[in-house]
Write a protein that holds these residues in place. Structure first.
Motif, mmCIF file in Angstrom:
data_model
loop_
_atom_site.group_PDB
_atom_site.id
_atom_site.type_symbol
_atom_site.label_atom_id
_atom_site.label_comp_id
_atom_site.label_asym_id
_atom_site.label_seq_id
_atom_site.Cartn_x
_atom_site.Cartn_y
_atom_site.Cartn_z
ATOM 1 N N THR A 292 18.317 -12.647 -6.426
ATOM 2 C CA THR A 292 18.884 -12.777 -7.411
ATOM 3 C C THR A 292 17.237 -11.743 -8.229
ATOM 4 O OG1 THR A 292 20.648 -13.865 -8.149
ATOM 5 C CG2 THR A 292 20.075 -12.551 -9.946
ATOM 6 N N THR A 293 16.346 -13.003 -8.240
ATOM 7 C CA THR A 293 15.162 -12.886 -9.170
ATOM 8 C C THR A 293 13.942 -11.568 -8.861
ATOM 9 O OG1 THR A 293 14.464 -14.915 -8.563
ATOM 10 C CG2 THR A 293 15.785 -14.883 -10.647
ATOM 11 N N GLN A 294 14.116 -11.388 -7.858
ATOM 12 C CA GLN A 294 12.666 -10.850 -6.859
ATOM 13 C C GLN A 294 12.970 -9.411 -7.234
ATOM 14 O OE1 GLN A 294 11.975 -10.372 -2.874
ATOM 15 N NE2 GLN A 294 10.102 -11.314 -3.252
ATOM 16 N N PHE A 295 14.446 -9.105 -6.506
ATOM 17 C CA PHE A 295 14.115 -7.561 -6.376
ATOM 18 C C PHE A 295 14.309 -6.695 -6.862
ATOM 19 C CE2 PHE A 295 18.715 -7.764 -7.904
ATOM 20 C CZ PHE A 295 18.458 -6.476 -8.291
ATOM 21 N N PRO A 296 14.301 -6.262 -8.458
ATOM 22 C CA PRO A 296 14.404 -5.342 -9.151
ATOM 23 C C PRO A 296 12.386 -5.153 -9.466
ATOM 24 C CG PRO A 296 15.325 -6.870 -10.507
ATOM 25 C CD PRO A 296 14.671 -7.335 -9.424
ATOM 26 N N SER B 82 1.062 -1.125 -0.118
ATOM 27 C CA SER B 82 -0.098 -0.039 -0.151
ATOM 28 C C SER B 82 1.155 1.152 0.474
ATOM 29 C CB SER B 82 -1.241 0.154 0.980
ATOM 30 O OG SER B 82 -0.177 -0.033 2.251
ATOM 31 N N LEU B 83 2.613 1.582 0.471
ATOM 32 C CA LEU B 83 2.997 1.865 0.871
ATOM 33 C C LEU B 83 3.475 2.446 -0.855
ATOM 34 C CD1 LEU B 83 4.568 4.455 2.156
ATOM 35 C CD2 LEU B 83 6.289 2.699 2.724
ATOM 36 N N GLY B 84 3.466 1.751 -1.650
ATOM 37 C CA GLY B 84 3.587 1.658 -3.405
ATOM 38 C C GLY B 84 3.027 2.824 -3.987
ATOM 39 N N VAL B 85 1.896 3.410 -3.648
ATOM 40 C CA VAL B 85 0.457 4.133 -4.189
ATOM 41 C C VAL B 85 0.813 5.193 -3.524
ATOM 42 C CG1 VAL B 85 -0.016 2.229 -5.906
ATOM 43 C CG2 VAL B 85 -0.749 2.706 -3.228
ATOM 44 N N ALA B 86 1.699 5.294 -1.876
ATOM 45 C CA ALA B 86 1.856 6.495 -0.894
ATOM 46 C C ALA B 86 3.271 6.533 -1.198
ATOM 47 C CB ALA B 86 0.487 6.215 0.141
ATOM 48 N N GLY B 87 3.228 6.712 -2.361
ATOM 49 C CA GLY B 87 5.246 6.914 -1.415
ATOM 50 C C GLY B 87 4.631 8.848 -1.684
ATOM 51 N N LEU B 88 4.384 9.469 -2.713
ATOM 52 C CA LEU B 88 4.392 10.689 -2.784
ATOM 53 C C LEU B 88 3.364 11.774 -1.593
ATOM 54 C CD1 LEU B 88 4.449 11.600 -6.521
ATOM 55 C CD2 LEU B 88 6.161 11.329 -5.354
ATOM 56 N N ASP B 89 2.569 10.662 -1.791
ATOM 57 C CA ASP B 89 1.336 11.292 0.264
ATOM 58 C C ASP B 89 2.212 11.453 1.540
ATOM 59 O OD1 ASP B 89 -1.442 11.282 -1.342
ATOM 60 O OD2 ASP B 89 -0.031 9.858 -2.186
ATOM 61 N N ALA B 90 2.585 10.380 1.569
ATOM 62 C CA ALA B 90 3.816 10.214 2.526
ATOM 63 C C ALA B 90 5.079 11.183 2.941
ATOM 64 C CB ALA B 90 4.206 8.744 2.585
ATOM 65 N N ALA B 91 6.024 11.529 1.918
ATOM 66 C CA ALA B 91 6.320 12.305 1.629
ATOM 67 C C ALA B 91 5.824 13.894 2.410
ATOM 68 C CB ALA B 91 7.138 12.492 0.502
ATOM 69 N N ASP B 92 4.467 14.132 1.939
ATOM 70 C CA ASP B 92 3.982 15.348 2.127
ATOM 71 C C ASP B 92 3.823 14.973 3.029
ATOM 72 O OD1 ASP B 92 4.631 16.457 -0.649
ATOM 73 O OD2 ASP B 92 3.162 15.276 -1.850
ATOM 74 N N MET C 51 9.843 -5.977 -6.820
ATOM 75 C CA MET C 51 9.589 -5.438 -5.543
ATOM 76 C C MET C 51 10.285 -3.976 -5.806
ATOM 77 S SD MET C 51 8.130 -6.768 -2.614
ATOM 78 C CE MET C 51 8.488 -7.865 -2.079
ATOM 79 N N VAL C 52 11.405 -3.197 -6.245
ATOM 80 C CA VAL C 52 11.611 -2.005 -4.997
ATOM 81 C C VAL C 52 10.764 -1.155 -6.556
ATOM 82 C CG1 VAL C 52 13.381 -0.380 -6.217
ATOM 83 C CG2 VAL C 52 14.238 -2.666 -4.759
ATOM 84 N N PHE C 53 10.345 -1.863 -7.481
ATOM 85 C CA PHE C 53 9.844 -0.763 -8.615
ATOM 86 C C PHE C 53 7.687 -0.726 -8.203
ATOM 87 C CE2 PHE C 53 7.654 0.342 -12.765
ATOM 88 C CZ PHE C 53 8.238 0.788 -13.313
ATOM 89 N N LEU C 54 7.682 -1.860 -7.405
ATOM 90 C CA LEU C 54 6.145 -1.907 -7.155
ATOM 91 C C LEU C 54 5.955 -1.178 -5.210
ATOM 92 C CD1 LEU C 54 4.998 -5.402 -8.216
ATOM 93 C CD2 LEU C 54 4.738 -3.169 -9.169
ATOM 94 N N LEU C 55 7.069 -1.426 -4.963
ATOM 95 C CA LEU C 55 7.231 -1.642 -3.324
ATOM 96 C C LEU C 55 7.269 0.227 -3.188
ATOM 97 C CD1 LEU C 55 6.747 -3.135 -0.818
ATOM 98 C CD2 LEU C 55 9.249 -3.119 -0.591
ATOM 99 N N LEU C 56 8.341 1.006 -4.158
ATOM 100 C CA LEU C 56 7.812 1.932 -3.602
ATOM 101 C C LEU C 56 8.344 3.120 -4.636
ATOM 102 C CD1 LEU C 56 8.878 4.603 -1.376
ATOM 103 C CD2 LEU C 56 10.788 4.071 -0.756
ATOM 104 N N TRP C 57 9.356 3.307 -5.669
ATOM 105 C CA TRP C 57 10.312 3.498 -6.439
ATOM 106 C C TRP C 57 9.540 3.475 -7.794
ATOM 107 C CZ3 TRP C 57 12.024 7.829 -4.378
ATOM 108 C CH2 TRP C 57 12.764 7.255 -3.388
ATOM 109 N N GLY C 58 8.557 2.729 -7.758
ATOM 110 C CA GLY C 58 8.207 3.123 -9.812
ATOM 111 C C GLY C 58 7.475 4.258 -10.210
ATOM 112 N N ALA D 21 17.854 -8.480 -1.185
ATOM 113 C CA ALA D 21 18.547 -7.566 -2.018
ATOM 114 C C ALA D 21 17.412 -6.270 -2.120
ATOM 115 C CB ALA D 21 18.292 -8.575 -3.198
ATOM 116 N N SER D 22 16.596 -6.411 -2.157
ATOM 117 C CA SER D 22 14.904 -4.906 -1.948
ATOM 118 C C SER D 22 15.516 -4.363 -0.902
ATOM 119 C CB SER D 22 14.267 -5.890 -1.750
ATOM 120 O OG SER D 22 13.557 -6.691 -2.621
ATOM 121 N N MET D 23 15.873 -4.746 -0.126
ATOM 122 C CA MET D 23 16.131 -3.843 1.021
ATOM 123 C C MET D 23 17.335 -2.852 0.693
ATOM 124 S SD MET D 23 16.939 -5.125 5.279
ATOM 125 C CE MET D 23 17.912 -5.531 4.964
ATOM 126 N N THR D 24 18.574 -3.588 0.036
ATOM 127 C CA THR D 24 19.497 -2.946 -0.271
ATOM 128 C C THR D 24 19.184 -1.938 -1.203
ATOM 129 O OG1 THR D 24 20.579 -4.744 0.967
ATOM 130 C CG2 THR D 24 21.948 -3.555 -0.918
#
Length: 433
Positions: free
Chosen positions: A237-241, A38-48, A243-250, A369-372
């Motif tokens: 090796t396979t999961q994190f790209p 749920s934070l993945g779609v609320a990242g910008l809102d959380a920053a504000d 995960m990073v995209f969906l969880l926060l930075w995408g 890997a995702s956390m890193t």
């Protein structure tokens, strides 16, 4: 057919009742993924809302994943000792409390504590669901059951990208997160009333209570198996790209770097989830029929992800064309199903009484890997003035490390599986009719 795919003596029968009981566990995992992502779609809102920069924003997800990854081996041990129902019940209580606390957090610090609590509860779900599947379904169904469980998890991600995002901008922060927490109460009731650890006649041997000696033995014996270690590195090796995209930075990448609207960015995140669900079914069927396809599928997914990721971030000029962004999101959808292949190396390498521990070790890989990468991207964005090309290049470092480990361990794992297959055939010949 391999020994891993063949039905074993005393295998659970499966059937409708198995599907119903296992479905309750999957429903718990489904809700956990909604809360996790749920934070993945609320990242910008959380920053504000909390007035934080990119590094501080990434700390939300990093702390959540740090707790998740750190809990994997303890949770695996708990599942092996206490059973699925008890561990899932604790998990539901914790992740629901975390989601509710996040809704009402008045400050950045309390919000961080809430995400940590959520991560702790979330950590107890997937391993429990995997073990529930091994207790209720025949071993030959293992690869498909695992992929289907992951598919329903991605359906939870779909709810985040579609429903939570719309609720957030229609109802506001508190109402959205507090309202979604009600789903945790629903699955808690179903879990308490209807879930059973195993079918009648398939009770596991009594758990041995040997304290720290038992814990050390479980971990050491699981780690000694090359299949467990290979599973961890495949997952890493396979999961994190994705995960990073969906969880926060995408979402920030698509809006700030690519100039897309929030609605279009949300549709592309949805495409990642839909691709994941479709590819998961395909991978599960392929591996169930052709066990030798595991490493080629994993390495092929890593290669395709690296190629399209590189093409996107080095594309001359901004923004990248929509066809390339669509291709990126479609390929990222294969990362989740490919990470499930890791469990298909660990499962046949360990006996039933070590399945939880071995699964916990494997599940650590992708989340470490995702956390890193989440941390690296946040730090690099702050250091470079929000240069996503430089920040996202950190993905290639971890992929290179993981590929090296997969290539190092694959031959050893194959030899070990062949030895086990020969031993099982010899044992079968000497068992009296």
């Amino acid at each position: 057919m391999s020994a891993c795919a063949a039905a074993l003596p005393g295998d659970p029968p499966g059937g409708r009742r198995a599907a119903a009981v296992w479905g309750i566990g999957v429903a718990v995992y489904f809700v956990a993924v909604i809360f996790r992502t749920s934070l993945g779609v609320a990242g910008l809102d959380a920053a504000d809302r909390f007035d934080v920069n990119a590094s501080a924003l990434s700390t939300f997800s990093i702390l959540q994943l740090l707790v998740y990854a750190g809990m994997q081996i303890p949770v695996g041990l708990l599942v092996d000792r206490l059973g699925t129902k008890k561990v899932l019940t604790i998990g539901v209580v914790l992740f629901t409390a975390g989601q509710l606390g996040f809704a009402f957090s008045p400050s950045y610090g309390t919000a961080l504590a809430s995400r940590a609590l959520l991560g702790c509860g979330d950590a107890m779900t997937f391993i429990s669901v995997l073990r529930l599947g091994t207790r209720w379904f025949p071993a030959r169904r293992g690869p498909l059951i695992g992929q289907v469980a992951a598919l329903f998890g991605m359906a939870g991600n779909l709810v985040s990208t579609i429903v939570i995002a719309r609720m957030l901008h229609g109802l506001g922060w508190t109402a959205t997160f507090a309202g979604s927490a009600a789903a945790g109460l629903v699955v808690l009731v179903l879990l308490v009333l209807f879930l059973k650890d195993h079918p009648e006649g398939h009770e596991p041997p009594p758990a041995r209570h040997a304290g720290s000696a038992f814990v050390r033995k479980q971990i050491a014996q699981s780690w000694r198996e090359p299949g467990t270690r290979l599973g961890l590195w495949v997952h890493f090796t396979t999961q994190f790209p994705a995960m990073v995209f969906l969880l926060l930075w995408g979402m920030p990448f698509l809006i700030e770097a690519q100039g897309l609207s929030r609605e279009t960015a949300g549709e592309l995140l949805t495409l990642v989830v839909l691709s994941n669900m479709m590819v998961g079914l395909v991978y599960g069927q392929i591996i169930a029929r052709h066990h030798a396809a595991r490493v080629p599928l994993a390495l092929g997914t890593v290669g395709a992800t690296a190629l399209v990721w590189a093409a996107t971030i080095v594309y001359p000029g901004d923004p990248a064309p929509m066809w390339l962004l669509i291709t990126l999101c479609t390929v990222l959808g294969a990362c989740g199903p490919a990470s499930m292949i890791g469990f298909d190396f660990a499962r046949p390498a360990n006996p039933p009484e070590r399945q939880g521990t071995a699964s916990g070790i494997v599940n650590m890989g992708g989340f470490v890997a995702s956390m890193t990468t989440l941390l690296a991207v946040g730090v690099l964005l702050d250091a470079t003035g929000d240069n996503y090309r430089i920040a996202f290049s950190s993905v290639f470092v971890l992929e290179a490390v993981g590929i090296g480990q997969i290539l190092r361990l694959r031959a050893r794992t194959v030899r070990r599986e062949r030895e086990r297959l020969v031993a099982s055939r010899v044992e079968a010949v000497h068992v009296p009719a």
